[in-house]
Every structure is written in structure tokens, then in C-alpha cells.
Design a protein around this motif. Structure first.
Motif, PDB file in Angstrom:
ATOM      1  N   TRP A 153       6.613  -4.603  11.657  1.00 34.47           N
ATOM      2  CA  TRP A 153       6.970  -5.649  10.602  1.00 34.47           C
ATOM      3  C   TRP A 153       6.862  -6.906  11.328  1.00 34.47           C
ATOM      4  N   SER A 206       0.835  -1.250  -0.060  1.00 33.15           N
ATOM      5  CA  SER A 206       0.040   0.024  -0.001  1.00 33.15           C
ATOM      6  C   SER A 206       0.911   1.229   0.037  1.00 33.15           C
ATOM      7  N   ALA A 207       0.247   2.480  -0.184  1.00 36.05           N
ATOM      8  CA  ALA A 207       1.313   3.614   0.014  1.00 36.05           C
ATOM      9  C   ALA A 207       1.599   3.867   1.234  1.00 36.05           C
ATOM     10  N   ASP A 208       1.059   3.484   2.297  1.00 39.75           N
ATOM     11  CA  ASP A 208       1.627   3.808   3.500  1.00 39.75           C
ATOM     12  C   ASP A 208       2.745   2.724   3.797  1.00 39.75           C
ATOM     13  N   GLU A 209       2.752   1.592   3.207  1.00 40.82           N
ATOM     14  CA  GLU A 209       3.533   0.519   3.325  1.00 40.82           C
ATOM     15  C   GLU A 209       4.961   0.739   2.727  1.00 40.82           C
ATOM     16  N   ARG A 210       4.722   1.021   1.437  1.00 40.69           N
ATOM     17  CA  ARG A 210       5.638   1.766   0.410  1.00 40.69           C
ATOM     18  C   ARG A 210       6.669   2.782   1.211  1.00 40.69           C
ATOM     19  N   ALA A 211       6.078   3.710   1.823  1.00 42.12           N
ATOM     20  CA  ALA A 211       6.750   4.727   2.529  1.00 42.12           C
ATOM     21  C   ALA A 211       7.606   4.078   3.720  1.00 42.12           C
ATOM     22  N   ARG A 212       7.036   3.187   4.229  1.00 43.34           N
ATOM     23  CA  ARG A 212       7.856   2.628   5.527  1.00 43.34           C
ATOM     24  C   ARG A 212       8.780   1.583   4.914  1.00 43.34           C
TER      25      ARG A 212
END
Length: 275
Positions: free
Chosen positions: A233, A189-195
Motif C-alpha cells: 500500500w 481490481s479483484a486482487d486489490e479487493r481481496a487485499r
């Protein structure tokens, strides 16, 4: 670029192709794949790529059915990269009968790291790559270092089986924020990609610490795992190993690599850095 759906067609094209470099893929290509294609073109008269999503290397509950299949876009990228021939068989071509013969990699090399969490994975990888190499009969075969354990297994297979092909490793290609390019990044997701770049930053920290003389590898590994878990994670492993066989180092002057695998949401990411 010619597209071949049968073994006979591919072999006929390969017969007059000169020095051949081969890059096997499962499709859904990104810049890491395309970099390998370009490197192959610098080393050979003809680049042959393959696209085949290999059922044998997926375990129960893994993402075989939802693995991204982007054939038209992949073909455009391959043609732009100078690939001359694409082998794109379906399952009935690769496995016209049940695959009863398999390549069994050395247990000590595949019961650890990825093999511990994906039992049977490297058996499936080695079997399909052996079959593809027999079909294509290349002079060179290129594999990326992002799948470090896979590269080791396949290099050892080629050497021990005296196969007439030179294995060329390709460096991991990364996004600007350090995330290793992978077909599975599209699941984030967009949030996961940022993290997601946290994994790379932790590997860099371990690499830098070891180079600076920190020899407490277990603490480095444990602290990094705890940092991932605290950030939401689900880490499988972070491990400093010998490059040659991915066993724990006996001496810190051995060439080393730090490897990691962890889930972020539903997406499992792997990465590594040579030390």
C-alpha cells in the motif's frame, strides 16, 4: 419518485412536503447511501436526495472525469428506498455563473488529515453543501461517518452559521469482510479487493489496543503504517485523534477516533473507527 432538474421545481415540491430529511450524494449509490435514505425515512415525512458530482471538491489530477455516473441504477435504488424527490441538477443549474463566494472552513480543521493531502477539498464540500441546504431547506440532513472529517466540518458549519437544520450522522456500512462501502471501491481490481480489508483490520487492532490500555499512540500509528507499506500500500496517514476536532488527544479519556487513508494500486481508500 419525482426527479427535479431545476431549483424552482425542487422548491415547489418541498413547499408542501412536511418534515423533510435530506441526503446529498454524488451518485453511484451503494448500501451505505441506501441505509441513510431508510434512516431518513424513519425521521421525516419526506426524504429528498440529491445526485450531483461536485467539481469544486476535486483537486487537480483527481478523478472528477472518471467518477462513476450510474444515474438510472441510482434512481431505481432511491425509489425502492422510499425517496420521494430527487434533485439532479447539472452544473449549469448549480453554478450558473462562476462560484466566486465560497465557504472557508476553520483552517485548523481542514489543514490536517484529508485536508493535508487534498488541499481545497473541504472548501468545495462545504460550499456545495451550504448551497444544497439553502436550496432544499430541510429539517434534517444525514451524512455518513465514513467521511469523518467531512461530517465534522459540515456539523460545525451548520452550528456556527446557525442554520435551521439538524445534522444526523450515519454509521459506516461495511461488507462482510469489513471493508467500508465506498463508490471508489469499484476501482479496485479483484486482487486489490481481496487485499483491501487489511485497512479495517489494522484500525480494529489500534482500537482494541487503546481500549486495552496501550497509550503509545505514535507506535501504534507507525507500526500500522509500516504494515500497510510492507503489504504494497501507499499510506497517507493513520492517526488517533479527538472526535470533537480531530486534533491530537490531550487526555486519553477524551472520546477518540482512529482515521486512515491509503492508496491500494490507483485507488485511495479512507476509513475510521471510533474508540
Amino acid at each position: 419518485m419525482q426527479i427535479h432538474e431545476t431549483i424552482e421545481s425542487l422548491r415547489a415540491a418541498r413547499a408542501g412536503a412536511g418534515k423533510v430529511a435530506f441526503v446529498p450524494t454524488m451518485g453511484n449509490l451503494h448500501e451505505g447511501h441506501i441505509t441513510l435514505m431508510r434512516q431518513a425515512g424513519e425521521r421525516a415525512d419526506c426524504v429528498i436526495a440529491s445526485i450531483f458530482v461536485n467539481r469544486l471538491q476535486f483537486g487537480a489530477g483527481e478523478d472528477f472525469d472518471r467518477y462513476p455516473r450510474t444515474f438510472a441504477a441510482d434512481c431505481e435504488k432511491l425509489q425502492a428506498a422510499g425517496v420521494k424527490h430527487l434533485f439532479a441538477p447539472d452544473e449549469h443549474v448549480m453554478y450558473p455563473e462562476p462560484q466566486r463566494y465560497h465557504v472557508e472552513p476553520a483552517p485548523a480543521q481542514v489543514s490536517i488529515l484529508e485536508g493535508e493531502f487534498r488541499p481545497g477539498h473541504f472548501r468545495g464540500v462545504a460550499t456545495v453543501v451550504m448551497k444544497l441546504l439553502n436550496i432544499v431547506q430541510p429539517d434534517l440532513a444525514l451524512f455518513g461517518k465514513k467521511d469523518y472529517q467531512q461530517l465534522m466540518v459540515l456539523s460545525n458549519m451548520v452550528r456556527e452559521m446557525a442554520m435551521p437544520v439538524e445534522v444526523i450522522p450515519g454509521d459506516t456500512v461495511r461488507a462482510e469482510d469489513g471493508l467500508a462501502l465506498s463508490s471508489r471501491n469499484g476501482y479496485l481490481s479483484a486482487d486489490e479487493r481481496a487485499r483491501a480489508p487489511l485497512l479495517y483490520r489494522l484500525l480494529c487492532g489500534i482500537r482494541d489496543a487503546v481500549r486495552a490500555g496501550d497509550h503509545d499512540l505514535l507506535k501504534l500509528e507507525t507500526d500500522a503504517m509500516a504494515t500497510l507499506a510492507a503489504a504494497g500500500w501507499q499510506p497517507d496517514y493513520i492517526a488517533v485523534r479527538r472526535r470533537a476536532d480531530l486534533q491530537p488527544p490531550a487526555h486519553l479519556n477524551d472520546p477518540l477516533v482512529v482515521l486512515a487513508a491509503a492508496k491500494l494500486g490507483r485507488t485511495r481508500l479512507i476509513d475510521n473507527l471510533e474508540i
